[in-house]
Enzyme design. Structure first.
Site, PDB file in Angstrom:
ATOM      1  N   LYS A  57       1.060  -1.198   0.024  1.00  0.00           N
ATOM      2  CA  LYS A  57       0.025  -0.074  -0.163  1.00  0.00           C
ATOM      3  C   LYS A  57       0.860   1.102   0.030  1.00  0.00           C
ATOM      4  O   LYS A  57       1.957   1.169   0.439  1.00  0.00           O
ATOM      5  CB  LYS A  57      -0.885  -0.020   1.251  1.00  0.00           C
ATOM      6  CG  LYS A  57      -0.247   0.298   2.518  1.00  0.00           C
ATOM      7  CD  LYS A  57       0.007   1.699   2.910  1.00  0.00           C
ATOM      8  CE  LYS A  57       1.038   1.665   4.028  1.00  0.00           C
ATOM      9  NZ  LYS A  57       1.495   3.012   4.571  1.00  0.00           N
TER      10      LYS A  57
ATOM     11  N   ASP B   9      -3.071  -1.139   9.194  1.00  0.00           N
ATOM     12  CA  ASP B   9      -2.939  -1.134   7.784  1.00  0.00           C
ATOM     13  C   ASP B   9      -3.489  -2.625   7.340  1.00  0.00           C
ATOM     14  O   ASP B   9      -3.591  -2.838   6.078  1.00  0.00           O
ATOM     15  CB  ASP B   9      -1.751  -1.016   7.381  1.00  0.00           C
ATOM     16  CG  ASP B   9      -1.146   0.309   7.500  1.00  0.00           C
ATOM     17  OD1 ASP B   9      -1.982   1.369   7.856  1.00  0.00           O
ATOM     18  OD2 ASP B   9       0.106   0.362   7.578  1.00  0.00           O
TER      19      ASP B   9
END
Ligand code: C5P
Length: 299
Positions: free
Chosen positions: A11, A138
């Site tokens: 990400k 995350d």
């Protein structure tokens, strides 16, 4: 099923706005996550006990015990299902280790999905996302992928539709940077008080699929702190701007640096120029958004 393999993306944060430090030690965030086409593969198979093995770039830096989020994911899911956490987990690293690209979170997300599939738990997706959020800030995004607005400590997600795919050059630095250390350095010189807001310019750039509009809008509140801790990062970012990148941005808490390209050809040119830049150990060309964690058919 003798084993299950899940592929999980890295990400990046197109906006990372850091708000006040909360009582639980986390910062209130507003962030725009984008899943990028660098992948870890997580394979699980039966074993007498939990076991982690790793290969791929910089595999030696990955912890093999309970410090590894994938280990904790297996233990958590086993407790949820009332079973022994008896799985061997193999991590094939394509995401830079300790680079600010959520590699550890990706492995946790991959381990959750792979173990749930291997044990045929039939867990609702909502429950898997809740378990993911409990493992790290995350991890839920690594399951969801695409582009999402993250709030809270990053785990409260709203999916965002986008108008296209962008090319990013990813410059991996030598060594890692500790996420808590970068947040602590940020707190020594924090930004404006009060809760952060989503950037209309970032959301507009994404909706239009326009890399130039996006380039003018991307931001990372941790960038200044990471550059104070590691001054070489400022030189890497400047080298990318000088080479013609549309934007130069720290990835998460660093030390990986990201450079937005106009298209794939431009990305290849930037990558070859950046491979010789100060502090750059390795360069990748990637694109995003891409989907989140998924079982590899026949893997
Ligand atoms: O949740 P995760 O393990 O990814 O967070 C690592 C560390 O990063 C936390 O222990 C905390 O120091 C810092 N952090 C933070 N605020 C957030 C996310 C992470 O301060 N929203």
């Amino acid at each position: 099923m003798s084993r299950v393999t899940v592929r999980v993306p890295a990400k990046i944060n197109l906006q990372l706005a850091v708000g006040p430090l909360r009582d639980d030690g986390y910062h209130e965030l507003v962030t725009v996550f984008c899943a990028l086409s660098l992948w870890d593969e997580v394979t699980v198979e039966g074993s007498s006990r939990t076991l982690i093995t790793v290969d791929g770039e910089n595999a030696a830096a990955v912890p093999l015990g309970p410090d590894n989020l994938a280990w904790r994911a297996v233990e958590l899911l086993a407790a949820e299902a009332g079973r022994e956490p008896a799985l061997a987990v193999h991590l094939h690293k394509g995401i830079p280790v300790a680079g600010g690209m959520a590699g550890g979170s990706a492995d946790a997300a991959g381990a959750l999905l792979a173990a749930a599939t291997y044990w045929e738990l039939g867990l609702p997706r909502e429950r898997l996302l809740q378990l993911a959020a409990g493992l790290g800030s995350d991890v839920a995004f690594s399951l969801v992928g695409g582009v999402a607005l993250g709030r809270g400590r990053g785990e409260r997600l709203t999916t965002i539709e986008t108008g296209g795919t962008c090319t990013w050059v990813v410059a991996v630095a030598a060594g890692g940077l500790s996420t808590p250390a970068v947040y602590a350095e940020h707190d020594r010189q924090p930004g404006p008080a009060g809760p952060p807001e989503p950037s209309a310019a970032v959301l507009g750039g994404l909706a239009g699929g326009d890399p130039y509009a996006l380039a003018a809008a991307v931001s990372n509140d941790l960038q200044a702190a990471a550059c104070r801790l590691r001054p070489e990062l400022a030189r890497t970012l400047a080298a990318g701007r000088d080479a013609g990148a549309l934007a130069a941005l720290l990835s998460g808490s660093g030390p990986t640096c990201l450079f937005l390209a106009a298209d794939a050809m431009h990305g290849a040119r930037l990558a070859s120029m950046l491979s010789a830049a100060p502090g750059v150990r390795r360069v990748h060309v990637a694109h995003g958004p891409v989907p989140g964690a998924a079982v590899v058919p026949g893997g």
